[in-house]
Structures are given as C-alpha cells and as structure tokens.
Design a protein around this motif. Structure first.
Motif, PDB file in Angstrom:
ATOM      1  N   UNK A   1      -8.232   8.454  -5.456  1.00 34.88           N
ATOM      2  CA  UNK A   1      -8.609   7.050  -5.619  1.00 34.88           C
ATOM      3  C   UNK A   1      -8.312   6.331  -4.310  1.00 34.88           C
ATOM      4  N   UNK A   2      -9.361   5.836  -3.651  1.00 37.66           N
ATOM      5  CA  UNK A   2      -9.253   5.257  -2.308  1.00 37.66           C
ATOM      6  C   UNK A   2      -9.489   3.748  -2.399  1.00 37.66           C
ATOM      7  N   UNK A   3      -8.382   2.994  -2.306  1.00 36.80           N
ATOM      8  CA  UNK A   3      -8.423   1.548  -2.434  1.00 36.80           C
ATOM      9  C   UNK A   3      -8.561   0.893  -1.063  1.00 36.80           C
ATOM     10  N   UNK A   4      -9.294  -0.220  -1.037  1.00 31.38           N
ATOM     11  CA  UNK A   4      -9.385  -1.019   0.179  1.00 31.38           C
ATOM     12  C   UNK A   4      -9.376  -2.500  -0.172  1.00 31.38           C
TER      13      UNK A   4
ATOM     14  N   UNK B   1       0.838  -1.198   0.000  1.00 35.54           N
ATOM     15  CA  UNK B   1       0.000   0.000   0.000  1.00 35.54           C
ATOM     16  C   UNK B   1       0.872   1.246   0.000  1.00 35.54           C
ATOM     17  N   UNK B   2       0.262   2.346  -0.405  1.00 35.32           N
ATOM     18  CA  UNK B   2       0.907   3.657  -0.327  1.00 35.32           C
ATOM     19  C   UNK B   2      -0.073   4.625   0.313  1.00 35.32           C
TER      20      UNK B   2
ATOM     21  N   UNK C   1      -2.676  -5.889  -9.374  1.00 35.05           N
ATOM     22  CA  UNK C   1      -2.290  -4.479  -9.241  1.00 35.05           C
ATOM     23  C   UNK C   1      -3.488  -3.608  -9.567  1.00 35.05           C
ATOM     24  N   UNK C   2      -3.787  -2.672  -8.688  1.00 33.67           N
ATOM     25  CA  UNK C   2      -4.826  -1.679  -8.942  1.00 33.67           C
ATOM     26  C   UNK C   2      -4.192  -0.319  -9.151  1.00 33.67           C
TER      27      UNK C   2
ATOM     28  N   UNK D   1      -2.765   3.550  -5.742  1.00 35.04           N
ATOM     29  CA  UNK D   1      -2.387   2.206  -6.182  1.00 35.04           C
ATOM     30  C   UNK D   1      -2.573   1.220  -5.036  1.00 35.04           C
ATOM     31  N   UNK D   2      -2.678  -0.056  -5.392  1.00 29.64           N
ATOM     32  CA  UNK D   2      -2.760  -1.141  -4.422  1.00 29.64           C
ATOM     33  C   UNK D   2      -2.277  -2.406  -5.107  1.00 29.64           C
TER      34      UNK D   2
END
Length: 498
Positions: A89-92, A17-18, A78-79, A66-67
């Motif tokens: 862009x909020x990845x979970x 994660x970042x 990879x997202x 990114x995720x």
C-alpha cells in the motif's frame, strides 16, 4: 488508485510517515517540508523501495501501509489497510495551495483501504495497527534479551570471542537469554556452511557450548542474498532474480560491492531456502536473525511473472519459516515491515545503532538517513511506536561502553530511554570486558524488559520524529530544548544525564 481531498491549509498540518522496510525513515514533519531522497541510486535500493521511493519534493510525502495528517490539537486523518500479505500500500500526501491530495495505490491484489478523520490520531493509528496485526495473525511472543556480536567485532568475529563474552556475562550475572553470532562466520553470502578462514571453528560448534553456559544460541543469516564470489552463484544462476537484460540483477553495495538476490518464485530457490532453515535448526539454533530481506522485493524479472513483489517476498519468508519450524524465534531486519506480520516474531524497526550520534556526510549531504547512527535509530524507531501490534519491535542495541565509542553519557542514556519506551527486544553488543561497573549498571537497566509506551502528542516534537511519550521526552536536535540537553532524554520523573 484511491484518492481523497483534505480541505485544510497544508502549512497547518504535520505528516507522519513510515518507510518501506526496517531502515527506511519514519518521520513526523511539517507537511510543507521536503522528503529527502538519497542522491545515489544504490542507497535507494538498499534503504528504500526503488519501486516507490521517497519523493524528494517539498510538500510531497510518501509512506507505506499507513499515513497520518495531524492538526495542532492532535486531531487529523489516518490512512491504513486491512491486509498486507500480498500487497504493498503506497500512500502519498501532496500539498496544494489550500488543500491536500491524498492517494493510496495498491501494488498487488485489492485490499480494504481506510482514510478516516479522527479527533485523536494517536489512538486511531494504534487501533488500525492492532486491526492489521489481528487480521494477519501477528506473532508477539515475550521479548528476549540478546547479546549480538556485530557492533563490536563486525566481520572479524571468532568462535572464541563469542564464548569469552558468554563466560564473562555469566560471571557478572548479566541476564541475557540469547548469544547471537552475527555476520562473519561464513565465507560468502550463500555459502553458509563454509566457515571463514578467521572464525576459528564452525558455526555448528557454538550452540552446545553456549548451552553449557546457560544461553540459547542465535545466528545471523541473509538467506535471500547471494554474493557473486559464492558457489551458490556459480552453481545455480537460474535461481537468481534477473534484470530486463536477462542477467542476474545486481544491487546494493555491501561486502565490497553489489550482490544478487534469490528469485523467491523459483521452486529450486524456495527448496534451498527451506533446506537452509532446516540445516541451521539442525545445528541447534532456535533464534535466527535474518537480514537484508528486502532483496526479495527488488523490481526485476521473476521465474513466475504472475507473482507480485509482495507475494514473492512472502513466499521466501514462508519457506524459511517452514525450514526452521514454527517454534523458532525469527527476528527480521532490513525487511518489508507489514508484509512480515504473522511470519516473524520480532522486527528491527529502525536503522542500526552505532557508537556515534550522527553521520552528517551521509544523512545531510547524501540525503540518506537509513545508515547506522544513534540519531537515525531513535528518529525512526520512536516514530513507529504503534508497530508493537505487528511483532516484537527491535529498536537495536544499547551502547553502554565508553571505550571504542564516540557517544557521551547523555547519548547513551537516550538510547536506554528508547529501549524503555519502545519495549520489545533488549539487545547489547558491547564486549563485556570493556564494561566497568558503571557500564554494567547501565546494561542491566537496558536489559530490564518493559511494556511499550505511547506518545502524549504528535503536535510537538524536539526533532523531526515522535519524541514526547508518557514515560519521558527525547531531544533529537543539536541544541537544548525544553530543558533537555541536545541528544538527550528526560524521564517523566525528571531524571536526565547532561
């Protein structure tokens, strides 16, 4: 919301994660681990995105832009997104019993979102990062070698100290390009033209005197922040970001207490930011380190309610770029990462380095690894290796001195290894007078510009970060691992300090 299901046992996966901004953690962890969240809200405001904070839950990982999910063989998913100019862009990733649910929520206008399975997570993440850099017109000029006043003098910096260090650097043949004056020259945040009582001059006096010594002048600013003691706060309260109660929003806890942020959708505030850029450029500064930029993204009531947080930030950053000119070099810090692409030349990609390895009371007991320490800087900057496609990465300063430092030789060498692996800017803050022959030799090594390196694996690590690179391997743990001492670095040629 975009949603996918990964039919894979969560205990077999790692997550990369970042975090939201420069200091927010980037990590490589087992998916079933707990993502830490600071126990104090002001630390969330200052180190993360309060609109999308870390989860604090086992098996629930939040990431920005990114995720990646990684199998033991280096394959995985990879997202990424195709644009971040006006959108967060909020990845979970959320681990279930036998599968993982992945979501991506867009705060702002719709942008292309990709979630792809790949046989090589490293290569795919690098490719998607490069695509985003191209789409947003990334600026990646040649790296500069910078001496910065902060980590030795902090707010007690003086005009004489700047010049004394520049003279000594010249005498010793140290290859700095820029001497950058950091926080402490001004009275209050917002009153940048008013010199502090201890500085012994005015910031506008420095550029010409540094030029005589062969150096470019750099200046630190926090252009979006306003202290409550400042004239700017008193004279223009209408320019400030507000809370739901209509009062100026207060957040953070530096400089003796909370502070405020300019509302970067207000025309008056934007004009002021633009003029600040013109003013410092007129003083002779062509290198600007602009800090605490996350302030413009705080959730609040804005002058223009139709503008989202990401776009508001971009408007403020564009105003400053317009003021200093397209040919000025801008290093951003405490800044939303992807939303800065195309407007900044360099970006701090981790927390501050400090002359100590770790600060357990903050990281462990308060759940906050965004604070200054060598460990935190390496942990996060190494885990963002791919971001060199967005700007020149700034992993922060080398610490080469032995005095006024709690770092041992192994830890100093690990910082030097980080600078080599990350590439990008090279910086130091050691008082030149404190460096003996050994310290100057290490500094010369740290000032040697290199190209960015890349990991050899994401399936193994010595610590909860990316640690295995083609040029060498880091050990961020508190015990020897893989033949590398605790807190150490071993180059691919086998060189290490113990």
């Amino acid at each position: 919301m975009n949603k996918w299901t990964v039919n894979e046992a969560p205990q077999d996966l790692r997550v990369l994660i970042s975090g939201f901004q420069s200091w927010s953690e980037a990590e490589l962890r087992p998916l079933t681990d707990v993502q830490a969240v600071p126990g104090q809200h002001w630390r969330v405001e200052q180190g993360h995105d309060p609109g999308f904070p870390p989860s604090g839950e086992a098996g629930v990982w939040r990431s920005h832009t990114v995720l990646a999910l990684v199998r033991a063989d280096g394959s995985g998913w990879v997202g990424s997104v195709g644009d971040a100019t006006r959108t967060f862009a909020q990845w979970e990733a959320r681990a279930g019993t036998e599968a993982v649910t992945v979501t991506c929520t867009l705060e702002g206008p719709d942008v292309p979102v990709t979630w792809e399975e790949t046989g090589d997570v490293i290569a795919t993440l690098e490719a998607r990062a490069a695509d985003l850099g191209v789409a947003m017109g990334a600026r990646t000029p040649a790296p500069l070698r910078v001496w910065c006043s902060w980590y030795s003098y902090y707010r007690d910096v003086t005009l004489d100290a700047m010049l004394d260090n520049a003279r000594l650097a010249s005498e010793h043949g140290l290859d700095f390009d820029v001497f950058q004056l950091d926080d402490g020259f001004q009275t209050f945040l917002g009153d940048w033209e008013d010199p502090s009582a201890h500085f012994g001059g005015h910031a506008r006096e420095l550029p010409a005197r540094l030029a005589e010594l062969g150096f470019t002048a750099g200046l630190w600013l926090a252009p979006f922040l306003v202290q409550p003691q400042s004239r700017l706060f008193r004279d223009h309260p209408e320019w400030l970001l507000r809370g739901e109660d209509g009062q100026p929003l207060a957040f953070g806890n530096n400089w003796g207490g909370p502070y405020h942020a300019l509302d970067t959708t207000h025309p008056g505030a934007l004009d002021w930011i633009r003029e600040l850029g013109r003013t410092v450029r007129g003083w002779g500064y062509t290198y600007l380190k602009i800090d605490f930029l996350y302030g413009a993204t705080q959730p609040g009531v804005r002058h223009d309610p139709t503008v989202g947080r990401a776009e508001a930030y971009r408007m403020g950053l564009q105003a400053f770029r317009d003021g200093v000119g397209d040919d000025a070099f801008i290093l951003a810090c405490g800044a939303p990462l992807a939303q800065s692409i195309g407007l900044v030349d360099a970006m701090r990609t981790g927390p501050d380095v400090a002359p100590l390895w770790d600060e357990d009371s903050r990281r462990v007991w308060l759940g906050d690894a965004t604070g200054p320490s060598a460990r935190n800087a390496l942990h996060t900057a190494l885990s963002r290796w791919y971001q060199h496609a967005w700007y020149q990465p700034d992993p922060d300063v080398a610490i080469c001195r032995r005095e006024l430092s709690l770092l041992n030789a192994t830890e100093r060498d690990a910082i030097a290894g980080m600078l080599d692996v990350i590439g990008g800017l090279r910086a130091s803050s050691d008082p030149i007078s404190l460096l003996d022959e050994e310290g100057r030799a290490l500094l010369r090594q740290c000032l040697t510009v290199s190209t960015p390196d890349r990991p050899v694996t994401l399936a193994a690590s010595h610590g909860d970060a990316v640690t295995h690179f083609t040029r060498g391997t880091f050990n961020l743990t508190d015990r020897a691992e893989g033949g590398i001492p605790a807190h150490g670095y071993r180059s691919a040629q086998g060189k290490e300090q113990a």
